[in-house]
Scaffold this active site. Structure first.
Site, PDB file in Angstrom:
ATOM      1  N   ASP A  13       0.853  -1.184   0.000  1.00 47.45           N
ATOM      2  CA  ASP A  13       0.000   0.000   0.000  1.00 47.45           C
ATOM      3  C   ASP A  13       0.889   1.234   0.000  1.00 47.45           C
ATOM      4  OD1 ASP A  13      -3.045   0.779   0.389  1.00 47.45           O
ATOM      5  OD2 ASP A  13      -1.838   2.228   1.496  1.00 47.45           O
ATOM      6  N   GLU A  15       0.889   5.782  -0.086  1.00 44.73           N
ATOM      7  CA  GLU A  15       0.214   7.079  -0.055  1.00 44.73           C
ATOM      8  C   GLU A  15       0.968   7.991  -1.009  1.00 44.73           C
ATOM      9  OE1 GLU A  15      -2.591   7.211   1.385  1.00 44.73           O
ATOM     10  OE2 GLU A  15      -2.358   5.330   2.495  1.00 44.73           O
ATOM     11  N   HIS A 151      -6.021   4.963   5.771  1.00 46.58           N
ATOM     12  CA  HIS A 151      -5.423   5.898   4.818  1.00 46.58           C
ATOM     13  C   HIS A 151      -3.960   6.211   5.150  1.00 46.58           C
ATOM     14  CE1 HIS A 151      -9.181   6.307   2.777  1.00 46.58           C
ATOM     15  NE2 HIS A 151      -9.786   6.820   3.831  1.00 46.58           N
ATOM     16  N   ASP A 156      -3.280   0.292   6.087  1.00 45.09           N
ATOM     17  CA  ASP A 156      -4.015  -0.290   4.961  1.00 45.09           C
ATOM     18  C   ASP A 156      -3.352  -1.570   4.458  1.00 45.09           C
ATOM     19  OD1 ASP A 156      -5.796   1.740   5.184  1.00 45.09           O
ATOM     20  OD2 ASP A 156      -5.270   2.765   3.321  1.00 45.09           O
TER      21      ASP A 156
END
Length: 485
Positions: A13, A15, A151, A156
């Site tokens: 994951d 960001e 998030h 995540d």
């Protein structure tokens, strides 16, 4: 694949500063190495993106510029990321998003990497069909999976790892093995698209529609082979923002088969004009710039005017060049004996305001000349049908042109008799003509003259006497719509 890492999974994951890999950057990465049963290794880090983090991203993730200012640049962790991903199956929720970022930034750092992908959204759809939502948060709620630091990459990734393990336990048919095949079609699909909708697409010519979550048409395309063309939208690793957003919005596909590529082209154009879809751009730009218009002034006099054409505006004739419109208007003046003071040539126009009242011509005579001139011009434009193969053996496709304008199209029973123009028009669907559609028909007529039948409005009764109503050119077969040999 390296045998020591066979069937190991890198659950990832990230960001980012935005929605597409080319203009945005990674701000955080988490990787969980999994063997399908348990976690083997876990790693995460913040990443300095080298650019400002937008407020909207901060509001979503909580990551701000101060948090990443002392974090390593991606270049500094690229080798470690590469070593963790190499020879492992890449797993993520909405996998193509994370994959596109990781691959692009590894490439920029000098590492050529690609991997087999497994999307947990698609996996969940197969194992737990019929849920209202397949977002990570909603799935975790449905399945009672704990999720912390939502998030954030670490939170995540951990939740995705638990979800993956949960799905594998339920996967008694080993569905995931089909999903991770090198040529598995599923992994190319947009995350919200049900693969069954793709499987039902035909290998035939026609038009296809992409719909958003509300059913609104966001893209219309044409294809010689609908199934093959639709799949081409989902292949490759295009990181452009427009394509990334486009794929995210596709929830459903519908289609309409057409008999020929020309029918597909015409229907595509008509449907783009009807729906004005968000992601169609090419045909929106293909618009004639000028038109010859007729209008009546406040004194009841008809005017002929050249002007720019707005969307959906009707006119006597469309033109790409203003020069061609001027030439036609001048021929109207010369051959129709029309007073040039009632003709407007673009910006350099005259109007009745500059004409003294006692110099005005007889209104009825003037209007009759204008109307007759327009009528004669339209009568000179050909009326014909273009007949070709249909969608199946018992029908033919039929395109109708009336007075030089595309009238409509449809499919006719090849065993029926059609006696005149009005009879044929009653069998097809009428469409608003536009310049592009008429150009397509003209080009097809020039390439395939044997499929063209010129029409008049003369009614005939016996089929064998059809020549009086359908006077076809010398290259056409000696038959009406190809029905009589």
């Amino acid at each position: 694949m390296n045998q020591s890492k066979k069937q190991e999974f890198a659950i990832v994951d990230i960001e980012t500063t935005g929605g597409n890999a080319k203009s945005s950057r990674i701000t955080e990465v988490a990787i969980v190495i999994h063997d399908g049963n348990q976690v083997l290794e876990r790693w995460e880090t913040l990443v300095n993106p080298g650019k400002e983090i937008p407020n909207s991203i901060f509001a979503l993730t909580g990551i701000d510029n101060d948090m990443v200012k002392d974090a390593p640049l991606f270049d500094e962790v690229a080798e470690h990321i590469f070593s963790m991903l190499k020879d492992r199956i890449f797993v993520a929720h909405n996998v193509n998003f994370d994959y596109s970022f990781i691959r692009f930034q590894l490439q920029e750092s000098g590492f050529e990497w690609s991997a087999i992908k497994l999307c947990t959204v698609r996996y969940a759809r197969k194992i737990k069909p019929g849920l209202l939502s397949y977002s990570l948060g909603r799935l975790c709620d449905y399945l009672d999976i704990p999720i912390e630091n939502r998030h954030r990459a670490g939170g995540d990734a951990d939740a995705t790892a638990i979800l993956f393990a949960y799905l594998k336990v339920l996967d008694t048919d080993q569905v995931f093995q089909d999903m991770i095949k090198h040529k598995a079609v599923d992994q190319r699909f947009p995350p919200h698209l049900n693969p069954l909708e793709y499987e039902q697409l035909p290998n035939e010519a026609g038009v296809y529609y992409f719909h958003d979550k509300d059913g609104k048409v966001i893209y219309v395309g044409k294809a010689v082979n609908i199934k093959k063309r639709v799949l081409s939208h989902f292949t490759g690793n295009n990181i452009q923002a427009q394509r990334q957003h486009f794929l995210k919005e596709i929830h459903h596909i519908s289609y309409e088969c057409c008999g020929t590529e020309l029918m597909s082209l015409l229907l595509e154009c008509a449907e783009i004009k009807r729906f004005w879809p968000k992601y169609n751009r090419a045909l929106k730009r293909y618009e004639p710039k000028f038109g010859l218009f007729s209008y009546e002034d406040q004194n009841g006099y008809l005017h002929l005017a050249i002007g720019k054409v707005n969307r959906g505006q009707s006119c006597i004739q469309l033109f790409q060049r203003e020069y061609d419109a001027i030439q036609l208007l001048q021929s109207f003046i010369q051959h129709g004996d029309i007073n040039p003071q009632f003709c407007q040539f673009g910006q350099a126009s005259l109007s009745t305001k500059s004409i003294k009242k006692d110099e005005l011509p007889d209104r009825d005579l003037h209007n009759t000349r204008v109307e007759r001139c327009i009528e004669d011009w339209l009568k000179q434009q050909p009326s014909y049908v273009l007949i070709d193969r249909g969608r199946h053996a018992d029908e033919k496709s039929c395109i109708v042109v009336e007075n030089g304008l595309f009238y409509g199209m449809g499919y006719i029973d090849q065993y029926c008799q059609y006696q005149d123009l009005e009879d044929v028009k009653g069998q097809v669907q009428k469409y608003q003509s536009n310049h592009y559609m008429m150009e397509l028909v003209k080009m097809a007529a020039e390439r395939q003259p044997a499929k063209i039948y010129f029409l008049t409005k003369t009614t005939v009764l016996p089929a064998k006497a059809a020549e009086t109503a359908f006077s076809y050119n010398k290259w056409a077969p000696n038959s009406l719509f190809g029905l009589y040999e």
